[in-house]
Write a protein that holds these residues in place. Structure first.
Motif, PDB file in Angstrom:
ATOM      1  N   SER A  35      11.962 -25.137 -29.125  1.00  0.00           N
ATOM      2  CA  SER A  35      11.579 -23.925 -29.851  1.00  0.00           C
ATOM      3  C   SER A  35      10.104 -23.953 -30.198  1.00  0.00           C
ATOM      4  CB  SER A  35      12.408 -23.811 -31.136  1.00  0.00           C
ATOM      5  OG  SER A  35      11.970 -22.743 -31.947  1.00  0.00           O
ATOM      6  N   THR A  36       9.479 -22.781 -30.194  1.00  0.00           N
ATOM      7  CA  THR A  36       8.155 -22.690 -30.804  1.00  0.00           C
ATOM      8  C   THR A  36       8.323 -22.863 -32.308  1.00  0.00           C
ATOM      9  OG1 THR A  36       8.302 -20.298 -31.126  1.00  0.00           O
ATOM     10  CG2 THR A  36       7.347 -21.082 -29.039  1.00  0.00           C
ATOM     11  N   VAL A  37       7.247 -23.224 -32.982  1.00  0.00           N
ATOM     12  CA  VAL A  37       7.332 -23.377 -34.439  1.00  0.00           C
ATOM     13  C   VAL A  37       7.685 -22.039 -35.082  1.00  0.00           C
ATOM     14  CG1 VAL A  37       6.142 -24.143 -36.517  1.00  0.00           C
ATOM     15  CG2 VAL A  37       5.629 -25.235 -34.337  1.00  0.00           C
TER      16      VAL A  37
ATOM     17  N   PRO B 263       4.247 -26.256 -23.148  1.00  0.00           N
ATOM     18  CA  PRO B 263       4.736 -27.633 -23.276  1.00  0.00           C
ATOM     19  C   PRO B 263       6.266 -27.701 -23.343  1.00  0.00           C
ATOM     20  CG  PRO B 263       2.916 -27.254 -24.784  1.00  0.00           C
ATOM     21  CD  PRO B 263       3.289 -25.918 -24.232  1.00  0.00           C
ATOM     22  N   LEU B 264       6.886 -26.702 -23.951  1.00  0.00           N
ATOM     23  CA  LEU B 264       8.348 -26.661 -24.017  1.00  0.00           C
ATOM     24  C   LEU B 264       8.935 -26.468 -22.626  1.00  0.00           C
ATOM     25  CD1 LEU B 264       8.778 -24.379 -27.161  1.00  0.00           C
ATOM     26  CD2 LEU B 264       8.944 -26.879 -27.077  1.00  0.00           C
ATOM     27  N   VAL B 265       8.319 -25.597 -21.831  1.00  0.00           N
ATOM     28  CA  VAL B 265       8.809 -25.355 -20.477  1.00  0.00           C
ATOM     29  C   VAL B 265       8.668 -26.618 -19.627  1.00  0.00           C
ATOM     30  CG1 VAL B 265       8.422 -24.040 -18.359  1.00  0.00           C
ATOM     31  CG2 VAL B 265       8.376 -22.885 -20.579  1.00  0.00           C
TER      32      VAL B 265
ATOM     33  N   PRO C 146      21.608 -34.611 -27.508  1.00  0.00           N
ATOM     34  CA  PRO C 146      22.117 -33.270 -27.826  1.00  0.00           C
ATOM     35  C   PRO C 146      21.936 -32.927 -29.303  1.00  0.00           C
ATOM     36  CG  PRO C 146      23.636 -34.390 -26.363  1.00  0.00           C
ATOM     37  CD  PRO C 146      22.597 -35.406 -26.756  1.00  0.00           C
ATOM     38  N   ARG C 147      21.548 -31.671 -29.547  1.00  0.00           N
ATOM     39  CA  ARG C 147      21.306 -31.091 -30.874  1.00  0.00           C
ATOM     40  C   ARG C 147      19.991 -31.526 -31.489  1.00  0.00           C
ATOM     41  NH1 ARG C 147      23.532 -26.675 -30.771  1.00  0.00           N
ATOM     42  NH2 ARG C 147      23.302 -26.454 -33.021  1.00  0.00           N
ATOM     43  N   ASP C 148      19.227 -32.365 -30.804  1.00  0.00           N
ATOM     44  CA  ASP C 148      17.869 -32.639 -31.282  1.00  0.00           C
ATOM     45  C   ASP C 148      17.048 -31.353 -31.136  1.00  0.00           C
ATOM     46  OD1 ASP C 148      18.425 -35.237 -31.877  1.00  0.00           O
ATOM     47  OD2 ASP C 148      17.424 -36.108 -30.129  1.00  0.00           O
ATOM     48  N   LEU C 149      16.081 -31.185 -32.017  1.00  0.00           N
ATOM     49  CA  LEU C 149      15.224 -30.010 -32.002  1.00  0.00           C
ATOM     50  C   LEU C 149      13.795 -30.431 -31.672  1.00  0.00           C
ATOM     51  CD1 LEU C 149      14.606 -26.984 -32.614  1.00  0.00           C
ATOM     52  CD2 LEU C 149      14.369 -27.637 -35.033  1.00  0.00           C
ATOM     53  N   VAL C 150      13.226 -29.837 -30.630  1.00  0.00           N
ATOM     54  CA  VAL C 150      11.840 -30.096 -30.251  1.00  0.00           C
ATOM     55  C   VAL C 150      11.053 -28.820 -30.504  1.00  0.00           C
ATOM     56  CG1 VAL C 150      10.264 -30.815 -28.425  1.00  0.00           C
ATOM     57  CG2 VAL C 150      12.618 -31.689 -28.464  1.00  0.00           C
ATOM     58  N   ILE C 151       9.974 -28.918 -31.271  1.00  0.00           N
ATOM     59  CA  ILE C 151       9.188 -27.729 -31.601  1.00  0.00           C
ATOM     60  C   ILE C 151       7.747 -27.920 -31.161  1.00  0.00           C
ATOM     61  CG2 ILE C 151      10.647 -26.987 -33.503  1.00  0.00           C
ATOM     62  CD1 ILE C 151       8.815 -28.335 -35.445  1.00  0.00           C
ATOM     63  N   SER C 152       7.107 -26.806 -30.816  1.00  0.00           N
ATOM     64  CA  SER C 152       5.736 -26.850 -30.325  1.00  0.00           C
ATOM     65  C   SER C 152       5.001 -25.587 -30.743  1.00  0.00           C
ATOM     66  CB  SER C 152       5.728 -26.966 -28.796  1.00  0.00           C
ATOM     67  OG  SER C 152       4.422 -26.798 -28.266  1.00  0.00           O
ATOM     68  N   ARG C 153       3.697 -25.701 -30.913  1.00  0.00           N
ATOM     69  CA  ARG C 153       2.881 -24.532 -31.225  1.00  0.00           C
ATOM     70  C   ARG C 153       2.876 -23.564 -30.057  1.00  0.00           C
ATOM     71  NH1 ARG C 153       1.006 -20.504 -31.586  1.00  0.00           N
ATOM     72  NH2 ARG C 153      -0.859 -19.739 -32.660  1.00  0.00           N
ATOM     73  N   TYR C 154       2.945 -24.086 -28.824  1.00  0.00           N
ATOM     74  CA  TYR C 154       2.854 -23.254 -27.628  1.00  0.00           C
ATOM     75  C   TYR C 154       4.125 -23.338 -26.785  1.00  0.00           C
ATOM     76  CZ  TYR C 154      -2.085 -22.961 -28.826  1.00  0.00           C
ATOM     77  OH  TYR C 154      -3.268 -22.729 -29.477  1.00  0.00           O
ATOM     78  N   THR C 155       4.275 -22.372 -25.900  1.00  0.00           N
ATOM     79  CA  THR C 155       5.468 -22.288 -25.056  1.00  0.00           C
ATOM     80  C   THR C 155       5.402 -23.220 -23.849  1.00  0.00           C
ATOM     81  OG1 THR C 155       5.787 -19.974 -25.691  1.00  0.00           O
ATOM     82  CG2 THR C 155       6.919 -20.723 -23.716  1.00  0.00           C
TER      83      THR C 155
END
Length: 629
Positions: free
Chosen positions: A450-452, A343-345, A332-341
């Motif tokens: 989140s996206t970058v 991979p996040l989905v 919890p509260r970790d942040l994952v960021i990606s250039r594209y949407t």
């Protein structure tokens, strides 16, 4: 005067802010001193995590202290890029100074101009477009809307050539052939009708920035206007800001040229340079990052050489993580960021199935995906096949970045579908489930994705860069490549403790930086002086991919510095550089024709290469440095 106001004013003690509690750096003190000793506009280049918000509070405190000594009221305004930062600042500013966004300022100006409150109509221009162009496909309507919106935000002149140039610059495309359509005539009619309908109190958000620039509005003026995140300002915003400064007044702008990432949305990609050329400001730096550990800054320094750690900054954690291990590692509260949407989905669906709470930042992203589903008119009972067919039809007419972005969105929708299809009964219920995954606020138990772009301004204890091997994503126009590298820099500077690079597949785990295209970390020497003042950059090349990684040539004072693949800094006392072409902007490394390096002790040429420089050969033969590749 209300009790709340009294308490707020009592809390803002300028002298206490400047002399107690916060240990201001030498650079911050230089900014405060310039407030009273210079009458020039001030431009503050602030690296990531350098405490811009805190520095803005310090600037306001200095102005208040100055105001008290003068015995004269100094009108001060603060403008932020988003409402979240404005809200944060307003809890700390004195009650007579309110931070607002440019849109909020424009809205208040237009209410004053029409002397009547009104509600924003988000569908205004879509309705106007439909009324002007008549029967048209959704894609043509969306394209015309995009052109109109960019015309407004960029203050593009209303003529055919100017419009065509703007469309080319922002690479606006339609998935249908629009070459034979009367586009400029349509745009002219739409903009004219937009002004007419505003008279009837029908305005949208873009109007709040555009109309104050073309109508004889009265903008409340300030003696000093402080602007945050200036690098992402568009032409309409700047026009509004200039009107908000009294004659003889001053602009104090904070920003980071290397965090300019909003060009796709109409921001002026040359805003930083244009401000310098137009206003001849006093330039001051904020180069200390108070957020990131030293190991993270070693990576960021390949892109922004001046960024340096706070005193006693920890080394922090920097690791490459296999994508197979990611879901189990996240907390919890970790942040994952990606250039594209997409991979996040995909990750979000994996986490949902693992019974972990997760949210993707950006309600509007969910709304956009929902709009694609509705526009595809796909049948619920044949959803996946129908959406794939819709994708193929659209891709026949898309190319480049537009095609990649569209495929990313379709991929995201299909991942949602495969997760929720057994729990929904129709398209509407599916879209409702889809939209629940997106949010703008988060509880303490959620893992945040989140996206970058959306992560700019955010920070977290632990940050994971998903599909890191896709950073930077190059190949578009020059300014777009610049912003892609800026995105890489933003991604590298979000973590307070742990930075984890997660490639798209396990095959990249053994590669340098998990396949991310970046030069060897630029590590500061053990005896680095934290009070060292970085020499003013006289000339700087654009970042470019050299031998597959990011590198650049920098001229400071009488020194040539090269940062890049070799993990070293070329620092020569004397040099000459000749460029292949004359350019309006600073040259790319590939534009270098020759360079003469002079050894410090002998002051004679060490080596000169004719034609384009082969940096690998130069570094190897002259300095004996080996490539990491």
């Amino acid at each position: 005067m209300t009790t709340a106001t009294t308490e707020k004013k009592a809390r803002f003690n300028a002298q206490k802010i400047l002399t107690e509690g916060i240990q201001w750096s030498g650079e911050q003190k230089d900014i405060f001193e310039a407030i009273t000793t210079s009458d020039r506009h001030i431009m503050i280049g602030a690296v990531a995590g350098s405490g811009k918000t805190t520095s803005i509070i310090g600037v306001v405190a200095k102005i208040k202290e100055w105001e008290k000594g003068l015995g004269t009221k100094i009108k001060v305004g603060v403008r932020t890029f988003n409402s979240h930062i404005a809200d944060e600042l307003n809890t700390k500013l004195p009650s007579d100074i309110k931070a607002t966004t440019a849109h909020a300022l424009g809205l208040s100006v237009m209410i004053g101009y029409y002397t009547t409150p009104f509600k924003i109509n988000e569908h205004k221009y879509k309705n106007i477009v439909k009324s002007v162009i008549g029967s048209a496909t959704d894609s043509v309507i969306a394209y015309v809307l995009a052109v109109v919106n960019m015309m407004q935000l960029t203050l593009t002149e209303r003529n055919q050539d100017a419009m065509d140039g703007m469309i080319d610059h922002f690479d606006l495309k339609c998935d249908e052939d629009v070459s034979q359509l009367p586009l400029f005539d349509w745009v002219e009619q739409i903009l004219t009708k937009g002004i007419e309908e505003a008279e009837n109190l029908n305005l949208d958000f873009a109007d709040c920035l555009w109309l104050p620039n073309i109508l004889p509005v009265k903008v409340p003026q300030k003696h000093i206007l402080i602007i945050d995140e200036f690098q992402d300002t568009n032409a309409a915003m700047l026009g509004l800001y200039v009107k908000a400064v009294a004659d003889g007044g001053r602009l104090i702008v904070f920003g980071d040229e290397r965090q300019a990432i909003m060009g796709f949305g109409g921001s002026d990609t040359e805003a930083w340079g244009r401000f310098k050329a137009r206003f001849d400001p006093l330039e001051l730096p904020l180069t200390t990052c108070y957020r990131c550990p030293t190991s993270h800054l070693d990576l960021a320094r390949v892109i922004v050489p001046s960024i340096r750690p706070r005193t006693n900054a920890p080394e922090g954690v920097y690791e490459i993580v296999s994508p197979d291990d990611l879901a189990a590692k996240l907390r919890p509260r970790d942040l994952v960021i990606s250039r594209y949407t997409a991979p996040l989905v995909r990750l979000a669906m994996d986490l949902v199935q693992a019974n972990k709470q997760v949210k993707i930042r950006g309600i509007e992203i969910g709304e956009n995906l929902s709009g694609i589903v509705k526009g595809s008119k796909t049948d619920f009972n044949d959803f996946e096949k129908g959406l794939e067919a819709y994708k193929e039809r659209r891709l026949e007419k898309l190319n480049g970045d537009n095609a990649e972005i569209f495929k990313d969105k379709i991929d995201a929708i299909l991942h949602f579908w495969r997760t929720y299809k057994d729990d929904v009964v129709d398209i509407q219920s599916f879209l409702s489930r889809l939209n629940l995954t997106f949010a703008n606020t988060f509880d303490t138990d959620s893992i945040i994705l989140s996206t970058v772009h959306k992560a700019k301004g955010s920070e977290a204890k632990n940050v994971y860069i998903l599909e890191c091997n896709k950073l930077p994503c190059l190949g578009a126009k020059g300014w777009q490549n610049e912003q892609e590298i800026n995105l890489q820099y933003v991604a590298l500077t979000r973590a307070k403790e742990g930075l984890y690079l997660v490639p798209e597949s396990s095959e990249y785990v053994s590669k340098v930086f998990g396949g991310m295209k970046l030069g060897t970390p630029v590590v500061l020497p053990a005896d680095f002086d934290p009070d060292y003042v970085v020499p003013e950059i006289v000339e700087e090349s654009n970042l470019a991919i050299v031998n597959g990684v990011v590198g650049r040539l920098i001229k400071r004072d009488d020194e040539l510095w090269f940062y890049g693949e070799f993990g070293k800094v070329v620092d020569c006392d004397r040099f000459e550089v000749e460029y292949l072409t004359d350019t309006d902007s600073v040259p790319l490394l590939s534009d270098v024709v020759s360079a003469v390096f002079v050894e410090e002790s002998k002051y004679k040429p060490m080596r000169k290469f004719g034609g384009k420089l082969d940096w690998s050969e130069f570094m190897s033969e002259v300095y004996g440095w080996e490539s990491i590749q």
